[in-house]
Design a protein around this motif. Structure first.
Motif, PDB file in Angstrom:
ATOM      1  N   GLY A  22       0.855  -1.170   0.000  1.00 54.54           N
ATOM      2  CA  GLY A  22       0.000   0.000   0.000  1.00 54.54           C
ATOM      3  C   GLY A  22       0.899   1.231   0.000  1.00 54.54           C
ATOM      4  N   PRO A  23       0.329   2.393   0.174  1.00 53.98           N
ATOM      5  CA  PRO A  23       1.112   3.624   0.113  1.00 53.98           C
ATOM      6  C   PRO A  23       2.243   3.615   1.131  1.00 53.98           C
ATOM      7  CG  PRO A  23      -1.239   4.081   0.120  1.00 53.98           C
ATOM      8  CD  PRO A  23      -1.087   2.638   0.413  1.00 53.98           C
ATOM      9  N   LEU A  24       3.448   3.874   0.653  1.00 56.51           N
ATOM     10  CA  LEU A  24       4.560   4.039   1.570  1.00 56.51           C
ATOM     11  C   LEU A  24       4.565   5.473   2.074  1.00 56.51           C
ATOM     12  CD1 LEU A  24       7.247   1.943  -0.267  1.00 56.51           C
ATOM     13  CD2 LEU A  24       5.796   1.286   1.656  1.00 56.51           C
ATOM     14  N   PRO A  25       5.199   5.705   3.196  1.00 52.89           N
ATOM     15  CA  PRO A  25       4.850   6.894   3.970  1.00 52.89           C
ATOM     16  C   PRO A  25       5.641   8.149   3.639  1.00 52.89           C
ATOM     17  CG  PRO A  25       6.268   5.466   5.248  1.00 52.89           C
ATOM     18  CD  PRO A  25       6.038   4.773   3.939  1.00 52.89           C
ATOM     19  N   THR A  26       4.998   9.254   3.923  1.00 57.56           N
ATOM     20  CA  THR A  26       5.716  10.480   4.238  1.00 57.56           C
ATOM     21  C   THR A  26       5.417  10.760   5.698  1.00 57.56           C
ATOM     22  OG1 THR A  26       3.809  11.661   3.395  1.00 57.56           O
ATOM     23  CG2 THR A  26       5.734  11.546   1.959  1.00 57.56           C
ATOM     24  N   THR A 421     -12.091   7.481  -5.291  1.00 56.94           N
ATOM     25  CA  THR A 421     -12.312   6.552  -6.399  1.00 56.94           C
ATOM     26  C   THR A 421     -11.592   5.224  -6.231  1.00 56.94           C
ATOM     27  OG1 THR A 421     -10.459   7.532  -7.596  1.00 56.94           O
ATOM     28  CG2 THR A 421     -12.659   8.442  -8.030  1.00 56.94           C
ATOM     29  N   GLY A 422     -10.791   5.090  -5.183  1.00 58.72           N
ATOM     30  CA  GLY A 422     -10.069   3.838  -4.968  1.00 58.72           C
ATOM     31  C   GLY A 422      -8.656   3.837  -5.515  1.00 58.72           C
ATOM     32  N   HIS A 423      -8.180   4.991  -5.981  1.00 57.93           N
ATOM     33  CA  HIS A 423      -6.767   5.135  -6.341  1.00 57.93           C
ATOM     34  C   HIS A 423      -6.402   6.606  -6.285  1.00 57.93           C
ATOM     35  CE1 HIS A 423      -7.407   5.736 -11.005  1.00 57.93           C
ATOM     36  NE2 HIS A 423      -8.379   6.278 -10.323  1.00 57.93           N
ATOM     37  N   GLY A 424      -5.099   6.869  -6.230  1.00 58.67           N
ATOM     38  CA  GLY A 424      -4.690   8.258  -6.118  1.00 58.67           C
ATOM     39  C   GLY A 424      -3.195   8.429  -6.252  1.00 58.67           C
ATOM     40  N   LEU A 425      -2.789   9.664  -6.493  1.00 60.24           N
ATOM     41  CA  LEU A 425      -1.372  10.007  -6.597  1.00 60.24           C
ATOM     42  C   LEU A 425      -0.743  10.212  -5.230  1.00 60.24           C
ATOM     43  CD1 LEU A 425      -1.730  12.562  -9.523  1.00 60.24           C
ATOM     44  CD2 LEU A 425      -0.978  10.169  -9.677  1.00 60.24           C
ATOM     45  N   ARG A 426      -1.568  10.509  -4.252  1.00 68.91           N
ATOM     46  CA  ARG A 426      -1.157  10.696  -2.857  1.00 68.91           C
ATOM     47  C   ARG A 426      -2.304  10.216  -1.974  1.00 68.91           C
ATOM     48  NH1 ARG A 426       0.811  14.666  -5.979  1.00 68.91           N
ATOM     49  NH2 ARG A 426      -1.274  15.498  -6.262  1.00 68.91           N
ATOM     50  N   TRP A 427      -2.054  10.144  -0.672  1.00 68.21           N
ATOM     51  CA  TRP A 427      -3.112   9.879   0.291  1.00 68.21           C
ATOM     52  C   TRP A 427      -3.269  11.116   1.162  1.00 68.21           C
ATOM     53  CZ3 TRP A 427      -6.674   6.039   1.011  1.00 68.21           C
ATOM     54  CH2 TRP A 427      -7.418   6.091   2.194  1.00 68.21           C
ATOM     55  N   TYR A 428      -4.520  11.576   1.256  1.00 65.66           N
ATOM     56  CA  TYR A 428      -4.821  12.774   2.037  1.00 65.66           C
ATOM     57  C   TYR A 428      -5.609  12.395   3.287  1.00 65.66           C
ATOM     58  CZ  TYR A 428      -3.611  15.422  -2.182  1.00 65.66           C
ATOM     59  OH  TYR A 428      -2.954  15.962  -3.258  1.00 65.66           O
ATOM     60  N   ALA A 429      -5.373  13.138   4.338  1.00 66.92           N
ATOM     61  CA  ALA A 429      -6.139  12.987   5.572  1.00 66.92           C
ATOM     62  C   ALA A 429      -6.462  14.379   6.096  1.00 66.92           C
ATOM     63  CB  ALA A 429      -5.353  12.197   6.613  1.00 66.92           C
ATOM     64  N   ASP A 430      -7.753  14.699   6.143  1.00 60.98           N
ATOM     65  CA  ASP A 430      -8.218  16.014   6.595  1.00 60.98           C
ATOM     66  C   ASP A 430      -7.529  17.148   5.837  1.00 60.98           C
ATOM     67  OD1 ASP A 430      -9.830  14.658   8.329  1.00 60.98           O
ATOM     68  OD2 ASP A 430      -8.503  14.905  10.048  1.00 60.98           O
ATOM     69  N   GLY A 431      -7.402  16.965   4.527  1.00 61.25           N
ATOM     70  CA  GLY A 431      -6.861  17.997   3.668  1.00 61.25           C
ATOM     71  C   GLY A 431      -5.358  18.074   3.592  1.00 61.25           C
ATOM     72  N   ALA A 432      -4.648  17.285   4.383  1.00 58.75           N
ATOM     73  CA  ALA A 432      -3.185  17.301   4.374  1.00 58.75           C
ATOM     74  C   ALA A 432      -2.660  16.025   3.729  1.00 58.75           C
ATOM     75  CB  ALA A 432      -2.642  17.424   5.794  1.00 58.75           C
ATOM     76  N   ALA A 434      -0.815  12.819   3.617  1.00 56.25           N
ATOM     77  CA  ALA A 434      -0.317  11.846   4.596  1.00 56.25           C
ATOM     78  C   ALA A 434       0.680  10.874   3.971  1.00 56.25           C
ATOM     79  CB  ALA A 434      -1.476  11.060   5.200  1.00 56.25           C
ATOM     80  N   SER A 435       0.661  10.749   2.643  1.00 58.90           N
ATOM     81  CA  SER A 435       1.621   9.908   1.937  1.00 58.90           C
ATOM     82  C   SER A 435       1.758  10.439   0.525  1.00 58.90           C
ATOM     83  CB  SER A 435       1.166   8.451   1.901  1.00 58.90           C
ATOM     84  OG  SER A 435       1.984   7.693   1.021  1.00 58.90           O
ATOM     85  N   THR A 436       2.981  10.506   0.023  1.00 62.47           N
ATOM     86  CA  THR A 436       3.229  10.969  -1.339  1.00 62.47           C
ATOM     87  C   THR A 436       3.333   9.816  -2.324  1.00 62.47           C
ATOM     88  OG1 THR A 436       5.621  10.994  -0.940  1.00 62.47           O
ATOM     89  CG2 THR A 436       4.401  13.063  -0.567  1.00 62.47           C
ATOM     90  N   GLY A 639       7.985   9.903  17.503  1.00 63.19           N
ATOM     91  CA  GLY A 639       6.552  10.161  17.490  1.00 63.19           C
ATOM     92  C   GLY A 639       5.964  10.387  16.112  1.00 63.19           C
ATOM     93  N   THR A 640       6.813  10.429  15.074  1.00 66.91           N
ATOM     94  CA  THR A 640       6.307  10.598  13.715  1.00 66.91           C
ATOM     95  C   THR A 640       5.450   9.402  13.316  1.00 66.91           C
ATOM     96  OG1 THR A 640       8.223  11.911  13.052  1.00 66.91           O
ATOM     97  CG2 THR A 640       6.962  10.850  11.301  1.00 66.91           C
ATOM     98  N   ARG A 641       4.279   9.684  12.767  1.00 69.28           N
ATOM     99  CA  ARG A 641       3.378   8.627  12.284  1.00 69.28           C
ATOM    100  C   ARG A 641       3.449   8.570  10.769  1.00 69.28           C
ATOM    101  NH1 ARG A 641      -1.677  10.146  12.957  1.00 69.28           N
ATOM    102  NH2 ARG A 641      -2.511   8.048  12.709  1.00 69.28           N
ATOM    103  N   ARG A 642       3.653   7.385  10.223  1.00 73.23           N
ATOM    104  CA  ARG A 642       3.719   7.185   8.782  1.00 73.23           C
ATOM    105  C   ARG A 642       2.544   6.317   8.334  1.00 73.23           C
ATOM    106  NH1 ARG A 642      10.033   6.117   7.162  1.00 73.23           N
ATOM    107  NH2 ARG A 642      10.752   8.267   7.454  1.00 73.23           N
ATOM    108  N   PHE A 643       1.818   6.833   7.370  1.00 70.64           N
ATOM    109  CA  PHE A 643       0.662   6.095   6.865  1.00 70.64           C
ATOM    110  C   PHE A 643       1.126   4.912   6.030  1.00 70.64           C
ATOM    111  CE2 PHE A 643      -2.596   5.501   3.515  1.00 70.64           C
ATOM    112  CZ  PHE A 643      -3.677   5.177   4.316  1.00 70.64           C
TER     113      PHE A 643
END
Length: 689
Positions: A22-26, A421-432, A434-436, A639-643
């Motif tokens: 799945g999406p690797l993190p930023t 839509t079930g796919h994306g260039l990034r993952w967003y959470a509350d407008g920010a 979360a993963s590039t 404490g950094t959280r990576r999605f």
């Protein structure tokens, strides 16, 4: 089917596709909470989970290619299925309703639509999505009545079980999904022994593989089987055995709420002879099954006679799928539409699209984007006008939206959509962000607007699309772009939602260019006739100051519209400064006092079930309450959280993890996410390096 159309499916895969976690993190800084669970020793190897495929019984001679596993369905058991937790669908099949059609030519209760779709190769098809946005992310479920998880290969396996992301997305929109049984022509490696294996009988005269197929569908949570027997060389005895097999398969399937569709290839004589019709050569198989896919050899006359024959048998003519081959030319295909779905009289039969994933596959692989795919897919399903409310009568491609009424499953509160839509260039959470990392996972797809995109304006029509450059949550949002020289009204969701004095609608939106006044459009009744606009009431939308560009506004429904039922939700935009780029990131409808109860409880039993260096399998038990999906993060020592990703299943595969920040153990955090996208408290687990 012409053998040339099978080239991709029948080629033996030379190497397994790389599985993605799945999406690797930023990084996003946030404190980790919850109490870590101690992970038991994970002695088993952590192998990537894939969609399942089998031979009926006997295996080919020789050895399988790299990344291919030869399996016998006869030896399958649920208890012995190491990937079952990854492949078991979570969403039940939703009930659907049909609103008044968006145009005057679309009809309810007549032609239906089936699609035979190959989402990936037979082998190495990831069970939980992958780290790429380049995927056939089907979204026009509103016109579909049955999806076949198409595939099969003489060198890999002949029986395919749909993967869970596809089933969850389809079920959320009320579409049943069938696994595929493909017995290939001898010219492409098919062995008649495999057909005999499938229809073998036990000492009591029953067909053990029929029972096994029903057990697989029940364990995996999909809806039945598409049977395509195209291996030549059979005789009348084999034809009799096949008919007995299909009869028993249908009987066992029906008891489990499953379906069986028969493909027009093998005849009652046991030979393979594509009829392009319902006739005496295949009638017995049609009678034994739920539906018949009529091979592409049909003509105006054979479809008409087939429809008449179905009527005479006391069956619906719309249980005949007239095959339409779109693998090569998609919406550029020349089709005799009037032979299937005439505009001036009752429809003759239903539509069976073979390989509509052309909408993605014909685009240049090196440069295609999600936006390119959705533009092509909208053209296929909606037509050249890109507006189901205003079809282009001169369009030679008669898109499904022109003939078939759209359906919806939005019937209960709470309801929310972030237009994922079930796919994306990034993952967003509350407008920010979360993963590039690009990603796909169809199981995370929302219930999407059913009629895309129905727009009414007295001025220039704005462009409306799913957009991937920004989102509130997930990977996409709805973008409206244009001069907006006159107010523009956009239909969103056809619904059947109860309204109480406490019911509210929340919209989360942003304006990227220009400025516009926003109104919520609410219809508490159906239009008077097909093609007419919903009888909207317009409610002003006023939000608080934007946060990172996004505004969230709450609109009470119970006061302005009274109690009753909402039938359609939309928005009306009136530009104050143009041109305008306005995007909608979220819509939510709920009864305010009940919103707190929509938060699910935390999952339990979170553990590492298998480990191989930096590859881990994680598992857990279901959370209490209504759970939409689960989200996983890795928590570093600072404490950094990576999605890591999201899934509807109770298992996750993480690949290629490495120690960081001098950590001696990896720490993972899991939350359950509810229908309103509210999250549970986290649970955590650690794994020593």
């Amino acid at each position: 089917m012409n053998p040339t159309r099978r080239t991709v499916l029948l080629a033996v895969t030379g190497a397994a596709a790389t599985a993605a976690a799945g999406p690797l993190p930023t990084a996003s800084a946030a404190p980790a909470t919850g109490t870590p669970a101690a992970a038991p020793a994970a002695d088993a190897a952590a192998t990537p989970p894939y969609a399942s495929y089998w031979y009926p019984d006997s295996l080919p001679s020789g050895t399988p290619g790299t990344g291919i596993t030869w399996r016998s369905l006869k030896t399958w058991t649920a208890d012995g299925d190491a990937d079952l937790a990854f492949n078991r669908a979570a969403e039940p099949l939703a009930a659907r309703f049909t609103p008044v059609p968006a145009n005057t030519t679309a009809r309810a209760g007549q032609a239906r639509v089936q699609s035979l779709v190959s989402f990936a190769p037979t082998s190495a098809n990831p069970a939980q999505g992958a780290a790429t946005a380049d995927h056939y992310a089907l979204t026009h479920w509103a016109y579909l009545d049955e999806l076949v998880f198409w595939g099969g290969s003489s060198g890999e396996g002949l029986i395919l079980a749909p993967n869970a992301p596809v089933v969850d997305a389809a079920h959320r929109h009320g579409v049943p999904v069938l696994g595929n049984i493909f017995l290939p022509p001898t010219a492409y490696g098919g062995l008649l022994q495999w057909t005999r294996d499938l229809v073998q009988k036990d000492s009591a005269g029953h067909y053990p593989l029929a029972a096994r197929l029903v057990a697989v569908a029940a364990a995996y949570g999909f809806d039945g089987w598409f049977v395509n027997a195209e291996t030549g060389g059979g005789n009348a005895a084999l034809g009799t055995d096949m008919l007995g097999f299909v009869t028993e398969l249908k009987s066992l399937a029906a008891a489990q709420g499953q379906r069986v569709t028969w493909y027009d290839a093998m005849t009652v004589s046991g030979t393979v002879s594509w009829q392009g019709a319902l006739n005496t050569q295949n009638q017995a198989f049609f009678q034994a099954a739920d539906d018949l896919f009529v091979d592409f050899r049909w003509s105006t006359g054979t479809l008409a006679s087939s429809a008449t024959r179905a009527d005479q048998l006391g069956r619906s003519r719309y249980e005949l799928w007239a095959g339409v081959d779109v693998e090569s030319n998609g919406s550029n295909s020349g089709v005799n539409w009037d032979a299937i779905v005439p505009t001036g009289s009752a429809h003759i039969a239903s539509l069976g699209f073979y390989r509509p994933e052309w909408t993605r596959n014909h685009l240049p692989a090196a440069t295609r984007t999600p936006a390119d795919f959705h533009a092509s897919d909208d053209r296929f399903w909606t037509g050249r006008s890109l507006d189901p409310g205003q079809p282009d009568a001169t369009d030679p491609w008669r898109a499904p939206a022109v003939s078939v009424a759209d359906r919806s499953t939005v019937t209960s509160l709470p309801f929310a959509s972030v237009f994922n839509t079930g796919h994306g260039l990034r993952w967003y959470a509350d407008g920010a962000v979360a993963s590039t990392t690009p990603w796909n996972h169809l199981g995370l797809q929302d219930r999407l607007p059913s009629r895309r995109w129905a727009v009414r304006t007295a001025g220039a029509r704005p462009a409306v699309t799913f957009d991937f450059a920004n989102a509130w949550r997930g990977g996409s949002s709805v973008l409206v772009s244009g001069a907006l020289d006159r107010p523009a009204e956009l239909d969103l969701h056809a619904v059947r939602l109860p309204v109480t004095p406490d019911t509210v609608v929340e919209l989360t939106y942003r304006t990227d260019a220009g400025a516009a006044d926003v109104e919520l459009a609410v219809a508490t009744d159906e239009p008077g006739a097909a093609g007419q606009a919903p009888p909207y009431t317009y409610l002003p939308v006023t939000g608080a100051a934007p946060v990172d560009g996004w505004t969230t506004a709450t609109v009470p429904l119970g006061g302005p519209t009274g109690t009753g039922t909402v039938h359609m939700l939309g928005v009306r935009l009136t530009a104050t400064t143009g041109p305008v780029q306005w995007r909608l990131g979220r819509i939510a409808v709920y009864d305010a006092p009940a919103a707190a109860s929509a938060v699910p409880g935390p999952p339990s039993g979170f553990t590492v079930t298998a480990a191989s260096a930096g590859d881990l399998r994680l598992g857990w038990s279901a959370a209490s309450g209504a759970v939409r999906h689960y989200e996983l993060h890795r928590v570093l020592t600072d404490g950094t959280r990576r999605f890591l990703g999201g899934t509807c299943q109770l298992a996750w595969f993480a690949a290629g993890l490495q120690p960081e920040q001098d950590e001696t153990e990896a720490r993972f955090e899991l939350r359950a996410v509810g229908e309103l996208y509210t999250s549970s408290d986290p649970v955590t687990v650690t794994h020593p390096w």
